[in-house]
Design an enzyme around this catalytic site. Structure first.
Site, PDB file in Angstrom:
ATOM      1  N   ASP A 200      -3.941   2.562  -8.289  1.00  0.00           N
ATOM      2  CA  ASP A 200      -4.108   2.440  -6.844  1.00  0.00           C
ATOM      3  C   ASP A 200      -4.539   1.022  -6.466  1.00  0.00           C
ATOM      4  O   ASP A 200      -5.391   0.423  -7.136  1.00  0.00           O
ATOM      5  CB  ASP A 200      -5.175   3.453  -6.392  1.00  0.00           C
ATOM      6  CG  ASP A 200      -5.449   3.406  -4.913  1.00  0.00           C
ATOM      7  OD1 ASP A 200      -4.625   3.940  -4.154  1.00  0.00           O
ATOM      8  OD2 ASP A 200      -6.482   2.827  -4.515  1.00  0.00           O
TER       9      ASP A 200
ATOM     10  N   GLU B  51       0.522   0.518  -7.237  1.00  0.00           N
ATOM     11  CA  GLU B  51       0.652   0.488  -5.787  1.00  0.00           C
ATOM     12  C   GLU B  51       0.511  -0.963  -5.349  1.00  0.00           C
ATOM     13  O   GLU B  51      -0.566  -1.546  -5.442  1.00  0.00           O
ATOM     14  CB  GLU B  51      -0.431   1.350  -5.134  1.00  0.00           C
ATOM     15  CG  GLU B  51      -0.299   1.397  -3.620  1.00  0.00           C
ATOM     16  CD  GLU B  51      -1.514   1.993  -2.937  1.00  0.00           C
ATOM     17  OE1 GLU B  51      -1.343   2.615  -1.883  1.00  0.00           O
ATOM     18  OE2 GLU B  51      -2.638   1.819  -3.441  1.00  0.00           O
TER      19      GLU B  51
ATOM     20  N   HIS C 143       1.120  10.910  -0.482  1.00  0.00           N
ATOM     21  CA  HIS C 143      -0.093  11.372   0.195  1.00  0.00           C
ATOM     22  C   HIS C 143      -0.531  10.464   1.334  1.00  0.00           C
ATOM     23  O   HIS C 143      -1.378  10.853   2.143  1.00  0.00           O
ATOM     24  CB  HIS C 143      -1.237  11.484  -0.825  1.00  0.00           C
ATOM     25  CG  HIS C 143      -1.593  10.167  -1.446  1.00  0.00           C
ATOM     26  ND1 HIS C 143      -0.776   9.553  -2.377  1.00  0.00           N
ATOM     27  CD2 HIS C 143      -2.638   9.329  -1.259  1.00  0.00           C
ATOM     28  CE1 HIS C 143      -1.315   8.399  -2.733  1.00  0.00           C
ATOM     29  NE2 HIS C 143      -2.448   8.234  -2.073  1.00  0.00           N
ATOM     30  N   ASP C 144       0.036   9.263   1.419  1.00  0.00           N
ATOM     31  CA  ASP C 144      -0.337   8.304   2.464  1.00  0.00           C
ATOM     32  C   ASP C 144       0.716   8.186   3.558  1.00  0.00           C
ATOM     33  O   ASP C 144       0.550   7.408   4.500  1.00  0.00           O
ATOM     34  CB  ASP C 144      -0.546   6.908   1.861  1.00  0.00           C
ATOM     35  CG  ASP C 144      -1.877   6.776   1.137  1.00  0.00           C
ATOM     36  OD1 ASP C 144      -2.814   7.527   1.462  1.00  0.00           O
ATOM     37  OD2 ASP C 144      -1.970   5.917   0.243  1.00  0.00           O
TER      38      ASP C 144
ATOM     39  N   ASP D  35      -4.154   9.312 -11.552  1.00  0.00           N
ATOM     40  CA  ASP D  35      -4.235   8.342 -10.462  1.00  0.00           C
ATOM     41  C   ASP D  35      -5.566   7.618 -10.600  1.00  0.00           C
ATOM     42  O   ASP D  35      -6.629   8.237 -10.538  1.00  0.00           O
ATOM     43  CB  ASP D  35      -4.177   9.089  -9.124  1.00  0.00           C
ATOM     44  CG  ASP D  35      -3.718   8.200  -7.982  1.00  0.00           C
ATOM     45  OD1 ASP D  35      -3.955   6.984  -8.063  1.00  0.00           O
ATOM     46  OD2 ASP D  35      -3.143   8.726  -7.014  1.00  0.00           O
TER      47      ASP D  35
END
Length: 567
Positions: A199, A256, A331-332, A98
């Site tokens: 990200d 993302e 995770h968000d 990531d």
């Protein structure tokens, strides 16, 4: 069909601080991940995506990187990472890193140099501006509330941060920055990593001149969104990254990229674009928001008809033109079974139904840790028990506005990112077997009932069901590459669709409710030779597929031959 290994894999996301602690300090680590690789291999996943493990002061759970080429000491060492990579490859799995390219930590050496003086060689690594009218350079608002600008008295200027003030944005207009990031990415690829999740990648370019946002009908963040998202130069920079670095390696990339539809996504993932293999879309993540401008905390009931509309659009537009990344949780986001299913009486059945939904779509499925055992949202007693910076900022901001505490906490219970970040529930021992110490965030108190140990013993468990789904995907190409067609678009309880590849026809029937609606197989589908592939209930003795009474959160998948399909 254009087969690729990254289209055929199943990805499992690990949030390392919450996955498994090996040394009793209450923080998950790389040795903890290594100790559970056999578990992941047994599940059947091919790719492990690990959220950031780089050196970081951890103001935003590792998405604030202070050294791209080092490991955060709480997670272990670079030797531990090398062991992890080697052990993953030994099990015929792959590792995806990531990577945050939009910003660094405020403790990164580049930023420490950048803020030291206006004429420092690193000054232009970040975005600095003089204030105006005794205030910030413009009116943009941060994702984590407040201005995107932080005043620095040392040089009497402001630096830009789309996220927290501890995450200054890099200046991608500086070619030296670009070169250094390319070198860093290649360093990891030479180590043998198999891909990257980029990200916030759509934000790396900001509008020329950094003008004020001027739409008074939206919140400040939404007003400014078009000034720092999906600008044309993002594609130029990604193509340069691909041409100079990525194309040399057989890897998988996912970006993302919030705030776009499928046609816009093709600018990133369209065949021949030389940018990314897939992107995470967010349209279905806003289903339960009152409006696009109200923010995620303003929660309303979501609509299955709208979900079908969104997913169908992505399935149809990207078919044979790009590739989808399919997910319901990360995770968000809140836990999928609490958000889209029923985390009470029908927790097991609804978690299995949701898994069927994601794994039978065209695109690469993503599993977030704990999703495979049906982990649920958490409702902590007090705000002090939460750890997420976004949640804490929201609470502070709303209290200052005079909003009652219970109203704020109800929104947090539904939408806090900490819902997904509580420790992985391994067994019924203290702290769910996550740690022998005090966990960095409290364990969900339902761990004695919901844990890996219980699921491994139970042949009808959510874990065992995921394992079957993944095995089916490896066996039947129609599940990976088949063309999607929606059935009954306006039905408010049933989501059904077909997938077709060559002579194979897949029929997916999903009940998204706790009621018992009737499903009628369309007349054009000839049922001779059609067989059930998987279901989360035992089939009834007298099932009539032309008039099928579905049980709460029932999922059924049938496989037949499309030459039996009447045209």
């Amino acid at each position: 069909m254009n087969p690729k290994w990254w289209k055929e894999c199943v990805v499992y996301q690990i949030y390392p601080i919450s996955f498994k602690d090996s040394n009793g300090d209450g923080i998950g680590d790389l040795q903890g991940i290594i100790s559970k690789l056999d578990y992941l291999q047994d599940l059947g996943v091919n790719m492990i995506w690990v959220s950031p493990i780089y050196k970081s002061p951890y103001h935003d759970n590792g998405y604030d990187i202070s050294d791209y080429l080092d490991i955060m000491k709480e997670f272990g060492t670079m030797d531990d990472f090398d062991t992890l990579l080697r052990e993953i490859h030994a099990r015929d799995m792959k590792l995806m890193m990531d990577l945050v390219l939009n910003h660094t930590s405020h403790e990164h050496p580049w930023f420490l140099e950048s803020r030291s003086s206006r004429d420092n060689p690193y000054r232009d690594f970040y975005i600095w501006r003089k204030g105006k009218n005794s205030g910030p350079p413009n009116n943009w608002e941060s994702y984590f509330s407040g201005s995107v600008w932080e005043y620095d008295s040392l040089t009497d200027e402001y630096y830009l941060h789309l996220y927290s003030k501890y995450q200054p944005d890099l200046n991608w207009e500086n070619p030296v920055v670009v070169d250094k990031l390319h070198e860093m990415i290649e360093w990891w690829l030479k180590k043998g990593v198999d891909g990257f999740r980029f990200d916030a990648i759509s934000h790396i370019v900001k509008a020329a001149g950094l003008p004020d946002a001027d739409n008074p009908n939206q919140t400040a963040t939404v007003r400014a969104y078009d000034l720092f998202s999906h600008l044309d130069d993002v594609h130029t920079l990604l193509q340069n990254l691909f041409d100079n670095v990525l194309y040399l390696y057989d890897i998988m990339t996912v970006g993302e990229t919030s705030g776009l539809g499928p046609e816009q996504a093709l600018n990133y993932v369209g065949d021949g674009r030389r940018e990314l293999h897939m992107t995470f879309q967010f349209e279905h993540m806003y289903l339960d928001a009152a409006s696009a401008g109200s923010g995620k905390w303003d929660v309303v009931p979501w609509s299955l008809v709208k979900l079908k509309e969104i997913i169908t659009n992505w399935q149809k537009v990207l078919h044979r033109r790009g590739w989808n990344a399919n997910y319901l949780c990360n995770h968000d986001q809140p836990r999928s079974v609490s958000r889209f299913g029923n985390d009470g009486q029908y927790r097991v059945k609804s978690a299995q139904m949701l898994a069927t939904f994601i794994h039978m779509l065209e695109g690469t499925p993503y599993i977030f840790q704990g999703e495979e055992i049906g982990m649920t949202n958490i409702a902590f007693d007090t705000i002090d028990q939460y750890r997420d910076v976004e949640t804490l900022n929201y609470f502070k901001e709303k209290r200052a506005e005079g909003v009652p505490e219970n109203e704020i906490m109800n929104a947090i219970y539904k939408k806090s990112r900490d819902n997904a970040r509580t420790p992985m529930q391994w067994d019924h021992n203290e702290h769910a077997g996550f740690t022998t110490g005090v966990p960095w965030i409290r364990v969900n108190p339902n761990y004695p009932e919901i844990n890996v140990e219980e699921d491994l013993k139970n042949p009808e468990s959510i874990f065992k069901y995921y394992k079957k789904l993944i095995a089916l995907r490896k066996k039947h190409k129609v599940i990976v590459y088949g063309e999607y067609k929606l059935l009954y678009p306006t039905h408010e309880e049933i989501y059904a669709y077909t997938r077709r590849l060559d002579n194979d026809l897949l029929v997916v029937i999903l009940n998204f409710s706790d009621r018992e609606p009737i499903f009628q197989m369309p007349d054009e589908i000839n049922l001779k030779g059609i067989n059930m592939l998987i279901s989360n209930y035992l089939p009834g003795e007298k099932d009539d597929l032309y008039h099928l009474k579905l049980r709460p959160y029932e999922a059924r998948v049938y496989l037949g031959k499309s030459h039996l399909h009447k045209h």
